[in-house]
Design an enzyme around this catalytic site. Structure first.
Site, short mmCIF file in Angstrom:
data_model
loop_
_atom_site.label_atom_id
_atom_site.label_comp_id
_atom_site.label_asym_id
_atom_site.label_seq_id
_atom_site.Cartn_x
_atom_site.Cartn_y
_atom_site.Cartn_z
N TYR A 160 3.17 116.50 -37.19
CA TYR A 160 4.31 115.86 -37.84
C TYR A 160 4.25 114.33 -37.62
O TYR A 160 4.35 113.55 -38.57
CB TYR A 160 5.62 116.45 -37.30
CG TYR A 160 6.85 115.97 -38.04
CD1 TYR A 160 7.17 116.48 -39.29
CD2 TYR A 160 7.69 115.01 -37.49
CE1 TYR A 160 8.30 116.03 -39.98
CE2 TYR A 160 8.82 114.56 -38.16
CZ TYR A 160 9.12 115.07 -39.40
OH TYR A 160 10.23 114.63 -40.08
N LYS A 164 3.65 111.53 -40.55
CA LYS A 164 4.71 110.54 -40.81
C LYS A 164 4.22 109.12 -40.55
O LYS A 164 4.60 108.17 -41.23
CB LYS A 164 5.95 110.87 -39.98
CG LYS A 164 6.63 112.17 -40.41
CD LYS A 164 7.26 112.00 -41.77
CE LYS A 164 7.73 113.26 -42.41
NZ LYS A 164 8.31 113.05 -43.74
P1 NAD Z 1 14.72 120.01 -45.52
O1 NAD Z 1 13.86 121.06 -44.93
O2 NAD Z 1 16.11 120.34 -45.89
O3 NAD Z 1 14.02 119.32 -46.78
C1 NAD Z 1 12.64 119.33 -47.03
C2 NAD Z 1 12.44 119.74 -48.47
O4 NAD Z 1 11.04 119.68 -48.81
C3 NAD Z 1 12.90 121.18 -48.73
O5 NAD Z 1 13.79 121.21 -49.82
C4 NAD Z 1 11.61 121.91 -49.05
O6 NAD Z 1 11.78 122.99 -49.95
C5 NAD Z 1 10.76 120.80 -49.65
N1 NAD Z 1 9.34 121.12 -49.65
C6 NAD Z 1 8.63 121.71 -48.65
N2 NAD Z 1 7.37 121.90 -49.04
C7 NAD Z 1 7.26 121.44 -50.31
C8 NAD Z 1 6.21 121.35 -51.25
N3 NAD Z 1 4.99 121.81 -50.94
N4 NAD Z 1 6.46 120.82 -52.47
C9 NAD Z 1 7.70 120.34 -52.78
N5 NAD Z 1 8.74 120.40 -51.93
C10 NAD Z 1 8.52 120.93 -50.70
O7 NAD Z 1 14.73 118.84 -44.44
P2 NAD Z 1 15.29 117.34 -44.50
O8 NAD Z 1 15.76 117.04 -43.13
O9 NAD Z 1 16.21 117.14 -45.64
O10 NAD Z 1 13.93 116.53 -44.71
C11 NAD Z 1 13.70 115.68 -45.81
C12 NAD Z 1 12.69 114.62 -45.38
O11 NAD Z 1 13.26 113.82 -44.34
C13 NAD Z 1 11.40 115.21 -44.81
O12 NAD Z 1 10.29 114.47 -45.26
C14 NAD Z 1 11.59 115.03 -43.32
O13 NAD Z 1 10.36 114.96 -42.63
C15 NAD Z 1 12.36 113.73 -43.26
N6 NAD Z 1 13.12 113.53 -42.03
C16 NAD Z 1 14.14 114.35 -41.65
C17 NAD Z 1 14.83 114.10 -40.46
C18 NAD Z 1 15.98 114.95 -39.98
O14 NAD Z 1 16.43 114.77 -38.83
N7 NAD Z 1 16.52 115.85 -40.77
C19 NAD Z 1 14.45 113.03 -39.65
C20 NAD Z 1 13.40 112.22 -40.05
C21 NAD Z 1 12.74 112.47 -41.25
#
Ligand code: NAD
Length: 265
Positions: A160, A164
């Protein structure tokens, strides 16, 4: 609310949940036409579209696995055919490693490849597909949703963190390559944000409730962030208000990274 994106086409990947959904709805509220990309999560994507319509906005469902170049190209062409406009790409889709511990001596090659493929290759492929249009029209904005994990290490998050971190440097590299086309490329590095991904991460901790409190305290603002707080920054970066900003990796983390490792009392 301002309507900064009237007549503009926006594509948000992974928009069927969490941060992606909040971003899609935010752009719709500001009058954009929004492509709701999803993979497998059909119910979630439909819910996002319902929310867009409830805001009086226009959207379309765009199923595609961001790891598949052909599917991604078709998705982008479909969006342009319908909206006749494409101005903003938000590379939001992302996953963590789930089937094996995310440490280099333990992780399976399959798991490593899967995380890198969704988080980093997906970002590259989708950017490549929209650049075909952006370069021709000599304008566009790409926003990658990386993570504070792209700026700092974290135990047991090898694939991860690597994926990132790759998004952060790809952002800066692309900013250089496409500035002369008037294409801005920026990156948001969220801290802990209350979504499904965060809840899954919490559930893997020994004491999930205690861990939530600890993660809250790690932010100077002493709380977990909301998806809408990432969405508002995303809309800002895509807007003309950010017309002189390109190549940045902006932490939106309640101050988590401002103080290095913070003592938790
Ligand atoms: P989430 O799991 O709700 O969202 C991730 C989305 O990506 C999901 O809707 C999933 O279906 C989609 N996805 C997965 N594989 C895929 C593919 N092959 N093709 C298309 N879509 C795909 O989680 P989130 O927290 O909303 O994460 C969104 C982004 O934010 C991610 O990139 C995550 O790494 C980043 N992020 C989240 C956090 C946190 O604390 N929630 C912190 C830092 C970064």
């Amino acid at each position: 609310m301002e309507k900064r994106f009237s007549g503009k086409g926006v594509l948000v990947t992974g928009a069927g949940s969490g941060i992606g959904r909040a971003i899609a709805v935010r752009f719709a509220r500001e009058d954009a036409m929004v492509g709701v990309n999803y993979h497998q999560n059909t119910e979630g994507a439909k819910k996002t579209l319902e929310m867009i319509v409830a805001e009086g906005g226009e959207g379309m469902l765009l199923p595609a696995d961001v790891r598949q170049s052909r599917a991604v190209e078709d998705m982008v062409d479909t969006l342009v055919e319908k909206f006749r406009s494409l101005d903003v790409l938000v590379n939001n889709s992302g996953i963590g490693s789930s089937t094996s511990p995310d440490r280099v001596h333990e992780i399976s090659e399959e798991d490593w490849d899967r995380v890198m493929a969704v988080n980093l290759k997906g970002c590259m492929l989708t950017s490549k597909a929209v650049l075909k249009y952006f370069m021709k029209q000599r304008s566009g904005s790409i926003i990658n949703i990386s993570s504070i994990r792209g700026l700092l290490g974290n135990p047991v998050l090898a694939s991860y963190c690597a994926s990132k971190g790759g998004e952060v440097t790809l952002t800066k590299e692309m900013a250089l390559d496409y500035a002369s086309y008037n294409i801005r490329v920026n990156c948001i590095c969220p801290g802990f944000i209350d979504t499904e991904m965060f809840r899954v991460y919490l559930s893997k901790q020994e004491d999930p409730r205690g861990a939530r409190d600890t993660f809250s305290k790690m932010a100077l603002l002493d709380r977990i962030g909301r998806p809408e707080e990432i969405a508002s920054v995303c809309a800002f970066l895509a807007s003309d208000a950010a017309s002189f900003i390109t190549g940045v990796a902006l932490p939106v983390d309640g101050g988590y990274t401002a103080n290095g490792v913070r003592e938790i009392q």
